[in-house]
Design a protein around this motif. Structure first.
Motif, PDB file in Angstrom:
ATOM      1  N   ILE A  20       0.835  -1.199   0.000  1.00 50.23           N
ATOM      2  CA  ILE A  20       0.000   0.000   0.000  1.00 50.23           C
ATOM      3  C   ILE A  20       0.870   1.248   0.000  1.00 50.23           C
ATOM      4  N   THR A  21       1.936   1.245   0.800  1.00 43.03           N
ATOM      5  CA  THR A  21       2.828   2.405   0.841  1.00 43.03           C
ATOM      6  C   THR A  21       3.404   2.703  -0.540  1.00 43.03           C
ATOM      7  N   SER A  22       3.836   1.665  -1.235  1.00 45.61           N
ATOM      8  CA  SER A  22       4.402   1.865  -2.572  1.00 45.61           C
ATOM      9  C   SER A  22       3.341   2.360  -3.551  1.00 45.61           C
ATOM     10  N   HIS A  23       2.137   1.823  -3.459  1.00 44.50           N
ATOM     11  CA  HIS A  23       1.058   2.275  -4.344  1.00 44.50           C
ATOM     12  C   HIS A  23       0.746   3.754  -4.101  1.00 44.50           C
ATOM     13  N   ILE A  24       0.693   4.160  -2.837  1.00 47.19           N
ATOM     14  CA  ILE A  24       0.385   5.562  -2.524  1.00 47.19           C
ATOM     15  C   ILE A  24       1.466   6.482  -3.087  1.00 47.19           C
ATOM     16  N   LYS A  25       2.717   6.080  -2.961  1.00 49.07           N
ATOM     17  CA  LYS A  25       3.813   6.887  -3.515  1.00 49.07           C
ATOM     18  C   LYS A  25       3.660   7.045  -5.019  1.00 49.07           C
ATOM     19  N   ARG A  26       3.304   5.954  -5.671  1.00 49.49           N
ATOM     20  CA  ARG A  26       3.158   6.000  -7.129  1.00 49.49           C
ATOM     21  C   ARG A  26       1.935   6.847  -7.523  1.00 49.49           C
ATOM     22  N   ILE A  27       0.853   6.745  -6.767  1.00 46.64           N
ATOM     23  CA  ILE A  27      -0.343   7.558  -7.048  1.00 46.64           C
ATOM     24  C   ILE A  27       0.000   9.041  -6.930  1.00 46.64           C
ATOM     25  N   ARG A  28       0.678   9.403  -5.844  1.00 44.59           N
ATOM     26  CA  ARG A  28       1.065  10.807  -5.664  1.00 44.59           C
ATOM     27  C   ARG A  28       1.928  11.283  -6.844  1.00 44.59           C
ATOM     28  N   LYS A  29       2.868  10.442  -7.245  1.00 47.10           N
ATOM     29  CA  LYS A  29       3.776  10.808  -8.334  1.00 47.10           C
ATOM     30  C   LYS A  29       2.998  11.065  -9.620  1.00 47.10           C
ATOM     31  N   LYS A  30       1.976  10.272  -9.870  1.00 48.78           N
ATOM     32  CA  LYS A  30       1.192  10.446 -11.096  1.00 48.78           C
ATOM     33  C   LYS A  30       0.366  11.735 -11.057  1.00 48.78           C
ATOM     34  N   PHE A  31      -0.196  12.059  -9.902  1.00 52.79           N
ATOM     35  CA  PHE A  31      -0.944  13.321  -9.799  1.00 52.79           C
ATOM     36  C   PHE A  31       0.009  14.516  -9.879  1.00 52.79           C
ATOM     37  N   LEU A  32       1.188  14.371  -9.267  1.00 54.66           N
ATOM     38  CA  LEU A  32       2.172  15.459  -9.325  1.00 54.66           C
ATOM     39  C   LEU A  32       2.662  15.694 -10.749  1.00 54.66           C
ATOM     40  N   ALA A  33       2.606  14.653 -11.567  1.00 58.73           N
ATOM     41  CA  ALA A  33       3.037  14.814 -12.957  1.00 58.73           C
ATOM     42  C   ALA A  33       2.106  15.740 -13.739  1.00 58.73           C
ATOM     43  N   VAL A  34       0.844  15.820 -13.310  1.00 56.26           N
ATOM     44  CA  VAL A  34      -0.097  16.709 -13.999  1.00 56.26           C
ATOM     45  C   VAL A  34      -0.334  17.998 -13.222  1.00 56.26           C
ATOM     46  N   ASP A  35       0.091  18.016 -11.943  1.00 52.86           N
ATOM     47  CA  ASP A  35      -0.071  19.215 -11.123  1.00 52.86           C
ATOM     48  C   ASP A  35       1.012  19.197 -10.040  1.00 52.86           C
ATOM     49  N   THR A  36       2.034  19.998 -10.226  1.00 48.52           N
ATOM     50  CA  THR A  36       3.168  19.967  -9.294  1.00 48.52           C
ATOM     51  C   THR A  36       2.787  20.429  -7.887  1.00 48.52           C
ATOM     52  N   ALA A  37       1.597  21.041  -7.745  1.00 47.25           N
ATOM     53  CA  ALA A  37       1.149  21.492  -6.424  1.00 47.25           C
ATOM     54  C   ALA A  37       0.188  20.490  -5.772  1.00 47.25           C
ATOM     55  N   PHE A  38       0.024  19.310  -6.382  1.00 54.57           N
ATOM     56  CA  PHE A  38      -0.942  18.342  -5.845  1.00 54.57           C
ATOM     57  C   PHE A  38      -0.571  17.920  -4.426  1.00 54.57           C
ATOM     58  N   ASP A  39      -1.540  17.991  -3.522  1.00 54.90           N
ATOM     59  CA  ASP A  39      -1.341  17.503  -2.151  1.00 54.90           C
ATOM     60  C   ASP A  39      -2.652  16.917  -1.620  1.00 54.90           C
ATOM     61  N   GLY A  40      -3.356  16.193  -2.479  1.00 51.75           N
ATOM     62  CA  GLY A  40      -4.686  15.697  -2.130  1.00 51.75           C
ATOM     63  C   GLY A  40      -4.708  14.537  -1.154  1.00 51.75           C
ATOM     64  N   ILE A  41      -3.567  13.869  -0.941  1.00 56.52           N
ATOM     65  CA  ILE A  41      -3.545  12.699  -0.058  1.00 56.52           C
ATOM     66  C   ILE A  41      -2.659  12.975   1.143  1.00 56.52           C
ATOM     67  N   ASP A  42      -3.231  12.884   2.321  1.00 54.64           N
ATOM     68  CA  ASP A  42      -2.484  13.037   3.566  1.00 54.64           C
ATOM     69  C   ASP A  42      -2.056  11.680   4.097  1.00 54.64           C
ATOM     70  N   THR A  43      -0.840  11.609   4.641  1.00 54.58           N
ATOM     71  CA  THR A  43      -0.421  10.437   5.396  1.00 54.58           C
ATOM     72  C   THR A  43      -0.666  10.713   6.874  1.00 54.58           C
ATOM     73  N   VAL A  44      -1.441   9.874   7.518  1.00 61.20           N
ATOM     74  CA  VAL A  44      -1.694   9.999   8.954  1.00 61.20           C
ATOM     75  C   VAL A  44      -0.867   8.909   9.624  1.00 61.20           C
ATOM     76  N   TYR A  45       0.298   9.286  10.129  1.00 61.15           N
ATOM     77  CA  TYR A  45       1.274   8.307  10.588  1.00 61.15           C
ATOM     78  C   TYR A  45       0.705   7.377  11.662  1.00 61.15           C
ATOM     79  N   GLY A  46       0.911   6.101  11.436  1.00 60.86           N
ATOM     80  CA  GLY A  46       0.430   5.089  12.359  1.00 60.86           C
ATOM     81  C   GLY A  46      -1.014   4.712  12.139  1.00 60.86           C
ATOM     82  N   MET A  47      -1.709   5.428  11.240  1.00 59.86           N
ATOM     83  CA  MET A  47      -3.133   5.143  11.031  1.00 59.86           C
ATOM     84  C   MET A  47      -3.465   4.803   9.577  1.00 59.86           C
TER      85      MET A  47
END
Length: 230
Positions: A196-223
Motif C-alpha cells: 500500500i505504501t508503494s502504491h500511494i507513492k506511485r499515485i502521488r507521483k502520477k498526480f504530481l506529474a499533472v499538477d506539481t502542487a498536488f497535495d490531495g492525499i495526507d499520510t496519517v502516521y500510524g493510522m
C-alpha cells in the motif's frame, strides 16, 4: 470466453506447473520463457492479466523491463510479479514500475488465485457500476468508474486498476482516514502494508506529474491515509 493470462517464467518446470494450475482454474494461458518472445507476442495482443517473474534467465531484471513495456502499452492491464526475489528493493521497484501486485513464489496456489480473482473483480466492477455512481467528483478530481478513467483539473491521470480503486476508496469519503484493512475492504483487493505504501507513492507521483502542487492525499502516521476535503 475465458480470461487470457500471460505467464512469463524462465524455469520450464515452474512455468508448466503454474500453467496447468491456471488452466485448471478456468483461465486461458499464454506462457513464455523469456522476455523477447513475450514482448513480440504481447505487442500484437495484450492479455487480460500478466504474471511476470523478475529474473528471466541471463536477463536478471528482464521482468522489470517487460513490466515497463506492458504498462506503457496499457495503464489498466493488471500486472502481477511472481518471483523468488523477496527484498524490499525488488518489491518497491516492481510496484514503482506500475505492477498491481508483487508476490513471492512461496505463496500458496489458492492465495495466488485469490489475488488474481481480486484484480479481475476490480476490472469487472468498472463495467457494472450503477449509473448514478459512474463519476465521482471531488473538487478537481473526477473518477469515472465505468470507463476507469481518472482526471485532475480535467487532465488525465493514468492509474492502474489497483491505483484507481485505492483513490476511489479514499476520495469517496474525504477527510476520513483509511487504514490498510479499510482500503482492502473498500477496494475489494488483497495487499499488504508495504504494498500500500508503494502504491500511494506511485499515485502521488502520477498526480504530481499533472499538477506539481498536488497535495490531495495526507499520510496519517500510524493510522493510514485520507483524501483532503475541499
Amino acid at each position: 470466453m475465458s480470461r487470457r493470462i500471460a505467464l512469463i517464467e524462465d524455469d520450464p518446470t515452474i512455468r508448466q506447473n503454474y500453467t496447468d494450475a491456471l488452466k485448471r482454474a478456468g483461465y486461458d494461458v499464454a506462457a513464455f520463457g523469456d522476455r523477447p518472445s513475450a514482448s513480440r507476442s504481447l505487442a500484437t495482443r495484450l492479455p487480460d492479466l500478466a504474471i511476470i517473474d523478475v529474473g528471466l534467465g541471463a536477463d536478471i531484471d528482464g521482468g522489470f523491463a517487460l513490466c515497463r513495456e506492458l504498462r506503457a502499452a496499457s495503464a489498466q492491464l493488471p500486472i502481477v510479479f511472481l518471483s523468488a526475489r523477496d527484498s524490499d528493493f525488488d518489491v518497491v521497484s516492481g510496484l514503482r514500475l506500475g505492477a498491481d501486485d508483487y508476490l513471492t513464489k512461496d505463496v500458496s496456489l489458492p492465495h495466488l488465485l485469490a489475488r488474481i480473482a481480486a484484480l479481475f473483480r476490480r476490472v469487472d466492477a468498472g463495467a457494472v457500476s450503477p449509473a448514478a455512481e459512474d463519476v465521482l467528483h471531488r473538487g478537481r478530481l473526477a473518477l469515472d468508474s465505468r470507463r476507469m478513467v481518472a482526471t485532475w483539473s480535467e487532465k488525465p491521470v493514468e492509474l492502474t486498476v489497483t491505483e484507481f480503486w485505492m483513490v476511489h476508496s479514499l476520495a469517496k469519503h474525504p477527510g476520513h482516514v483509511k487504514d490498510r484493512d479499510q482500503l482492502m475492504r473498500d477496494a475489494e483487493m488483497v495487499v499488504d502494508d508495504g504494498t500500500i505504501t508503494s502504491h500511494i507513492k506511485r499515485i502521488r507521483k502520477k498526480f504530481l506529474a499533472v499538477d506539481t502542487a498536488f497535495d490531495g492525499i495526507d499520510t496519517v502516521y500510524g493510522m493510514g491515509y485520507r483524501w483532503k476535503e475541499g
